[in-house]
Scaffold this motif. Sequence first.
Motif, PDB file in Angstrom:
ATOM      1  N   ALA A  90      27.008 102.553  44.202  1.00 13.37           N
ATOM      2  CA  ALA A  90      26.138 103.440  44.978  1.00 13.37           C
ATOM      3  C   ALA A  90      25.589 104.476  44.005  1.00 13.37           C
ATOM      4  N   ASN A  91      24.263 104.541  43.903  1.00 11.76           N
ATOM      5  CA  ASN A  91      23.619 105.361  42.881  1.00 11.76           C
ATOM      6  C   ASN A  91      22.567 106.291  43.472  1.00 11.76           C
ATOM      7  N   CYS A  92      22.356 107.401  42.779  1.00  9.85           N
ATOM      8  CA  CYS A  92      21.225 108.281  43.077  1.00  9.85           C
ATOM      9  C   CYS A  92      20.311 108.315  41.857  1.00  9.85           C
ATOM     10  N   ARG A  93      19.254 109.062  41.942  1.00  6.62           N
ATOM     11  CA  ARG A  93      18.156 109.129  40.983  1.00  6.62           C
ATOM     12  C   ARG A  93      17.461 107.777  40.986  1.00  6.62           C
ATOM     13  N   ASP A  94      17.283 107.130  39.854  1.00  9.82           N
ATOM     14  CA  ASP A  94      16.605 105.822  39.791  1.00  9.82           C
ATOM     15  C   ASP A  94      17.649 104.731  40.017  1.00  9.82           C
ATOM     16  N   TYR A  95      18.038 104.545  41.278  1.00 11.28           N
ATOM     17  CA  TYR A  95      19.228 103.775  41.628  1.00 11.28           C
ATOM     18  C   TYR A  95      19.201 102.323  41.189  1.00 11.28           C
ATOM     19  N   GLU A  96      18.026 101.737  40.968  1.00 10.15           N
ATOM     20  CA  GLU A  96      17.961 100.336  40.539  1.00 10.15           C
ATOM     21  C   GLU A  96      17.499 100.208  39.089  1.00 10.15           C
ATOM     22  N   ASP A  97      17.521 101.295  38.359  1.00 11.20           N
ATOM     23  CA  ASP A  97      17.039 101.314  36.987  1.00 11.20           C
ATOM     24  C   ASP A  97      18.176 101.773  36.079  1.00 11.20           C
ATOM     25  N   ALA A  98      17.877 101.972  34.815  1.00 13.43           N
ATOM     26  CA  ALA A  98      18.896 102.379  33.852  1.00 13.43           C
ATOM     27  C   ALA A  98      19.209 103.870  33.926  1.00 13.43           C
ATOM     28  N   THR A  99      18.369 104.662  34.574  1.00  8.80           N
ATOM     29  CA  THR A  99      18.568 106.109  34.626  1.00  8.80           C
ATOM     30  C   THR A  99      19.102 106.522  35.990  1.00  8.80           C
ATOM     31  N   TYR A 100      20.313 106.109  36.289  1.00 11.17           N
ATOM     32  CA  TYR A 100      20.935 106.413  37.575  1.00 11.17           C
ATOM     33  C   TYR A 100      22.225 107.181  37.348  1.00 11.17           C
ATOM     34  N   TYR A 101      22.686 107.822  38.415  1.00 16.49           N
ATOM     35  CA  TYR A 101      23.990 108.482  38.434  1.00 16.49           C
ATOM     36  C   TYR A 101      24.775 107.824  39.569  1.00 16.49           C
ATOM     37  N   THR A 102      26.073 107.669  39.387  1.00 10.12           N
ATOM     38  CA  THR A 102      26.848 107.001  40.430  1.00 10.12           C
ATOM     39  C   THR A 102      27.461 108.014  41.394  1.00 10.12           C
TER      40      THR A 102
END
Length: 175
Positions: A90-102
């Motif tokens: 489960a991610n925020c920011r760019d959740y389906e990209d390399a620049t995400y936070y969990t």
Amino acid sequence: MSTDSRPRARLHPAAVTALVIAGVAIAGAVGFLVWLLAQPADSNSEATQRLVQWEEVFERYRAANGALPDMPFGGYCLGDGFPVGTGGTANCRDYEDATYYTQDASAPLMDALRSVGELPRGASAPVRGTIGPYAIYDEAGVRLLSTEDGTCEAPAVEVWNDGEGLFVCQILLER
């Protein structure tokens, strides 16, 4: 007084039942569509209001502890309910990209903030593959960020946009 002795056409009881059921189904479908159309999208004002709620939680923590929660520099999801994206997390920011936070890595921050009260509700509506709210700890302080579809609403200020409708809006908490 006249009596009409002509036979009347009558509907079979099964036909009457079918008509009633069809009418109820149509009315239900129309009612559902009206309700669905009346549901507000996660508007920019709602996204900004969520940031303001997070700002209030951070400031309550500061008032109770003399400082903002001590976290390493980096990004953190604010809340829960974020979509599963890259890495199967489960991610925020760019959740389906390399620049995400969990969401899971954000648990220590959420635990610290929960110590001063209830937390705002979870994730906002995604905008062009980006979802908030999230926080970035850096040398400037704590940046509370949200994604908005169009221009940012005060008190949040624009920090980035993709030129196609995605705006990243911020409230900065100085240390």
